[in-house]
Design a protein around this motif. Structure first.
Motif, PDB file in Angstrom:
ATOM      1  N   PHE A  94      15.647   7.825  -6.436  1.00 41.13           N
ATOM      2  CA  PHE A  94      14.501   7.678  -5.542  1.00 41.13           C
ATOM      3  C   PHE A  94      14.193   9.029  -4.894  1.00 41.13           C
ATOM      4  O   PHE A  94      15.097   9.752  -4.494  1.00 41.13           O
ATOM      5  N   ARG A  95      12.926   9.319  -4.764  1.00 44.72           N
ATOM      6  CA  ARG A  95      12.484  10.612  -4.228  1.00 44.72           C
ATOM      7  C   ARG A  95      11.820  10.437  -2.874  1.00 44.72           C
ATOM      8  O   ARG A  95      11.009   9.533  -2.667  1.00 44.72           O
ATOM      9  N   THR A  96      12.158  11.301  -1.930  1.00 44.45           N
ATOM     10  CA  THR A  96      11.497  11.293  -0.623  1.00 44.45           C
ATOM     11  C   THR A  96      10.124  11.939  -0.731  1.00 44.45           C
ATOM     12  O   THR A  96       9.788  12.582  -1.734  1.00 44.45           O
ATOM     13  N   GLU A  97       9.350  11.780   0.313  1.00 40.35           N
ATOM     14  CA  GLU A  97       8.154  12.606   0.473  1.00 40.35           C
ATOM     15  C   GLU A  97       8.600  14.023   0.816  1.00 40.35           C
ATOM     16  O   GLU A  97       9.761  14.259   1.162  1.00 40.35           O
ATOM     17  N   ASN A  98       7.695  14.979   0.721  1.00 37.82           N
ATOM     18  CA  ASN A  98       8.030  16.339   1.113  1.00 37.82           C
ATOM     19  C   ASN A  98       8.394  16.387   2.592  1.00 37.82           C
ATOM     20  O   ASN A  98       7.819  15.653   3.419  1.00 37.82           O
ATOM     21  N   HIS A  99       9.343  17.246   2.933  1.00 37.71           N
ATOM     22  CA  HIS A  99       9.789  17.363   4.318  1.00 37.71           C
ATOM     23  C   HIS A  99      10.301  18.778   4.559  1.00 37.71           C
ATOM     24  O   HIS A  99      10.471  19.561   3.616  1.00 37.71           O
ATOM     25  N   THR A 100      10.561  19.092   5.809  1.00 31.77           N
ATOM     26  CA  THR A 100      11.166  20.377   6.152  1.00 31.77           C
ATOM     27  C   THR A 100      12.680  20.270   6.019  1.00 31.77           C
ATOM     28  O   THR A 100      13.231  19.163   5.896  1.00 31.77           O
ATOM     29  N   SER A 105      13.939  15.446  -1.382  1.00 31.54           N
ATOM     30  CA  SER A 105      15.310  15.025  -1.689  1.00 31.54           C
ATOM     31  C   SER A 105      15.284  13.812  -2.609  1.00 31.54           C
ATOM     32  O   SER A 105      14.278  13.112  -2.694  1.00 31.54           O
ATOM     33  N   GLU A 106      16.427  13.591  -3.258  1.00 27.22           N
ATOM     34  CA  GLU A 106      16.603  12.398  -4.075  1.00 27.22           C
ATOM     35  C   GLU A 106      17.867  11.669  -3.666  1.00 27.22           C
ATOM     36  O   GLU A 106      18.880  12.299  -3.354  1.00 27.22           O
ATOM     37  N   VAL A 107      17.798  10.355  -3.671  1.00 30.96           N
ATOM     38  CA  VAL A 107      18.959   9.491  -3.458  1.00 30.96           C
ATOM     39  C   VAL A 107      19.281   8.833  -4.790  1.00 30.96           C
ATOM     40  O   VAL A 107      18.415   8.214  -5.410  1.00 30.96           O
ATOM     41  N   TRP A 108      20.523   8.997  -5.244  1.00 32.02           N
ATOM     42  CA  TRP A 108      20.979   8.426  -6.512  1.00 32.02           C
ATOM     43  C   TRP A 108      21.989   7.324  -6.218  1.00 32.02           C
ATOM     44  O   TRP A 108      22.982   7.554  -5.515  1.00 32.02           O
ATOM     45  N   ILE A 109      21.757   6.108  -6.759  1.00 34.46           N
ATOM     46  CA  ILE A 109      22.742   5.035  -6.638  1.00 34.46           C
ATOM     47  C   ILE A 109      23.012   4.457  -8.025  1.00 34.46           C
ATOM     48  O   ILE A 109      22.121   4.387  -8.866  1.00 34.46           O
ATOM     49  N   ARG A 110      24.249   4.063  -8.260  1.00 31.66           N
ATOM     50  CA  ARG A 110      24.606   3.476  -9.555  1.00 31.66           C
ATOM     51  C   ARG A 110      24.149   2.038  -9.588  1.00 31.66           C
ATOM     52  O   ARG A 110      24.294   1.284  -8.623  1.00 31.66           O
ATOM     53  N   VAL A 111      23.596   1.632 -10.732  1.00 31.32           N
ATOM     54  CA  VAL A 111      23.075   0.263 -10.866  1.00 31.32           C
ATOM     55  C   VAL A 111      23.465  -0.327 -12.222  1.00 31.32           C
ATOM     56  O   VAL A 111      23.868   0.378 -13.147  1.00 31.32           O
ATOM     57  N   LYS A 112      23.322  -1.636 -12.301  1.00 36.37           N
ATOM     58  CA  LYS A 112      23.484  -2.348 -13.547  1.00 36.37           C
ATOM     59  C   LYS A 112      22.419  -3.437 -13.612  1.00 36.37           C
ATOM     60  O   LYS A 112      21.979  -3.935 -12.558  1.00 36.37           O
ATOM     61  N   PRO A 113      21.977  -3.826 -14.802  1.00 33.48           N
ATOM     62  CA  PRO A 113      20.964  -4.887 -14.898  1.00 33.48           C
ATOM     63  C   PRO A 113      21.501  -6.202 -14.344  1.00 33.48           C
ATOM     64  O   PRO A 113      22.675  -6.520 -14.481  1.00 33.48           O
ATOM     65  N   LYS A 114      20.630  -6.953 -13.693  1.00 34.44           N
ATOM     66  CA  LYS A 114      21.030  -8.277 -13.219  1.00 34.44           C
ATOM     67  C   LYS A 114      21.241  -9.196 -14.403  1.00 34.44           C
ATOM     68  O   LYS A 114      20.540  -9.122 -15.407  1.00 34.44           O
ATOM     69  N   ARG A 115      22.218 -10.064 -14.272  1.00 39.68           N
ATOM     70  CA  ARG A 115      22.498 -11.015 -15.349  1.00 39.68           C
ATOM     71  C   ARG A 115      21.488 -12.142 -15.325  1.00 39.68           C
ATOM     72  O   ARG A 115      21.060 -12.576 -14.284  1.00 39.68           O
ATOM     73  N   VAL A 141       0.810  -1.215   0.000  1.00 41.53           N
ATOM     74  CA  VAL A 141       0.000   0.000   0.000  1.00 41.53           C
ATOM     75  C   VAL A 141       0.845   1.268   0.000  1.00 41.53           C
ATOM     76  O   VAL A 141       0.309   2.355  -0.113  1.00 41.53           O
ATOM     77  N   VAL A 142       2.145   1.130   0.165  1.00 41.84           N
ATOM     78  CA  VAL A 142       3.028   2.301   0.179  1.00 41.84           C
ATOM     79  C   VAL A 142       3.844   2.299  -1.100  1.00 41.84           C
ATOM     80  O   VAL A 142       4.720   1.450  -1.295  1.00 41.84           O
ATOM     81  N   PRO A 143       3.585   3.233  -2.027  1.00 45.99           N
ATOM     82  CA  PRO A 143       4.291   3.215  -3.310  1.00 45.99           C
ATOM     83  C   PRO A 143       5.767   3.542  -3.157  1.00 45.99           C
ATOM     84  O   PRO A 143       6.171   4.261  -2.252  1.00 45.99           O
ATOM     85  N   MET A 144       6.571   2.973  -4.040  1.00 48.92           N
ATOM     86  CA  MET A 144       8.005   3.236  -4.076  1.00 48.92           C
ATOM     87  C   MET A 144       8.310   3.859  -5.436  1.00 48.92           C
ATOM     88  O   MET A 144       8.364   3.168  -6.450  1.00 48.92           O
ATOM     89  N   ASN A 145       8.428   5.166  -5.463  1.00 46.43           N
ATOM     90  CA  ASN A 145       8.643   5.865  -6.716  1.00 46.43           C
ATOM     91  C   ASN A 145      10.125   5.942  -7.049  1.00 46.43           C
ATOM     92  O   ASN A 145      10.942   6.298  -6.197  1.00 46.43           O
ATOM     93  N   TYR A 146      10.465   5.599  -8.279  1.00 44.92           N
ATOM     94  CA  TYR A 146      11.855   5.684  -8.718  1.00 44.92           C
ATOM     95  C   TYR A 146      11.874   5.861 -10.231  1.00 44.92           C
ATOM     96  O   TYR A 146      10.873   5.681 -10.926  1.00 44.92           O
ATOM     97  N   ARG A 147      13.052   6.225 -10.705  1.00 47.74           N
ATOM     98  CA  ARG A 147      13.259   6.280 -12.154  1.00 47.74           C
ATOM     99  C   ARG A 147      14.680   5.828 -12.443  1.00 47.74           C
ATOM    100  O   ARG A 147      15.552   5.899 -11.574  1.00 47.74           O
ATOM    101  N   ILE A 148      14.899   5.335 -13.650  1.00 47.33           N
ATOM    102  CA  ILE A 148      16.225   4.898 -14.094  1.00 47.33           C
ATOM    103  C   ILE A 148      16.697   5.866 -15.169  1.00 47.33           C
ATOM    104  O   ILE A 148      15.977   6.119 -16.148  1.00 47.33           O
ATOM    105  N   GLU A 149      17.891   6.428 -14.995  1.00 44.32           N
ATOM    106  CA  GLU A 149      18.445   7.364 -15.964  1.00 44.32           C
ATOM    107  C   GLU A 149      19.907   7.017 -16.237  1.00 44.32           C
ATOM    108  O   GLU A 149      20.645   6.648 -15.308  1.00 44.32           O
TER     109      GLU A 149
END
Length: 297
Positions: free
Chosen positions: A236-242, A287-297, A125-133
């Motif tokens: 990945f993007r956080t929810e809005n915060h102070t 805020s956004e957290v950026w991590i480097r990734v590669k496709p799983k083999r 019920v809690v969405p996990m929003n992300y994008r791959i760039e």
């Protein structure tokens, strides 16, 4: 093998070696990441530093032995890696609130910390929003400090680094060095953060930089520069915060990345060059957290 499986294998190794010298580098290698990254991520996901977790486990097992054997306290201290009964007693009292000699008394209240197991967290019920760039290489520059994961010190030293750099004018100076104003469309702050971008001395240490993007307008003299290699990024993007809630929001998001997204994603994390980008101002920040990734083999 998934991230969760690798982390549990690393914890198996630690559990099997609580009475010997634990090679943190070996544990990190089992988890397929650097020593500093292994300890930093463990602290975020488990809400306790790896060193404190190990101490808790040792003292839990030590209490069991005291109550179920006639082992001498000095022998128990040596068994769990303490140089003297005094240092062992301090550690034991810190966890249990009593001395090792008192632990044998009937009715004494002791504290047990069970072995941690990493699990896939299911939160449908809690969405996990992300994008791959995919991004070409770029250069950042800024103010560097070396952080340590010992006893979870990075959780205090990183916010303090920000506060110190704000109060002494270093962030303002770095902002002016960009010769830019914040971009109106996305409201990205001019000063952001990057960590774990080069090896440093000390297995438990990692570099952390308050950075600005280098452009043709930048005045970078006197600043450290980092070339961030071309990579595919999971963002990945956080929810809005102070502003005050930035650290908590990022830590909560990072925990979800490792326990919810990574175990089921078709990507694997690549160590190093982790970014934190900050947007907005006042009471409407994210805020956004950026991590480097590669496709799983």
């Amino acid at each position: 093998m998934t991230w969760v499986e690798r982390m549990n294998k690393a914890l198996d190794y630690i559990e099997d070696n609580l009475c010997t010298d634990i090679d943190m580098t070996k544990a990190a290698r089992i988890a397929c990441c650097s020593n500093s990254n292994f300890q930093r991520v463990f602290s975020i996901v488990a809400d306790v530093s790896l060193h404190e977790y190990i101490r808790r486990r040792k003292m839990t097992l030590a209490a069991f032995e005291l109550q179920n054997s006639n082992i001498k306290i000095i022998d128990l201290a040596l068994k769990y890696g303490y140089d003297s009964p005094e240092s062992f007693t301090r550690a034991f009292n810190h966890i249990h609130g009593t001395t090792p000699s008192s632990a044998r008394d009937k009715g004494v209240i002791l504290t047990a910390y069970p072995r941690i197991s990493f699990l896939l967290t299911v939160r449908g019920v809690v969405p996990m929003n992300y994008r791959i760039e995919s991004k070409d290489a770029f250069v950042v520059y800024g103010i560097e400090s070396i952080m340590t994961t010992d006893n979870g010190e990075n959780f205090n030293s990183i916010p303090q680094f920000w506060l110190d750099a704000l109060s002494d004018g270093r962030i303002d100076k770095l902002t002016r060095s960009t010769n830019m104003i914040p971009e109106a469309p996305n409201n990205l702050c001019l000063v952001n953060a990057i960590c774990d971008y080069r090896p440093v001395e000390g297995n438990n240490s990692f570099p952390y930089m308050l950075f600005a993007y280098k452009t043709s307008k930048s005045q970078t003299e006197g600043y450290e520069e980092v070339i961030v290699p071309a990579a595919t990024w999971a963002i990945f993007r956080t929810e809005n915060h102070t502003v005050a809630g930035t650290s908590e929001a990022i830590q909560n998001l990072t925990k979800r990345v490792y326990t919810e997204w990574m175990p089921t994603a078709d990507y694997e994390k690549i160590d190093g060059y982790e970014l934190e980008l900050y947007y907005g101002n006042g009471s409407t920040c994210w805020s956004e957290v950026w991590i480097r990734v590669k496709p799983k083999r």
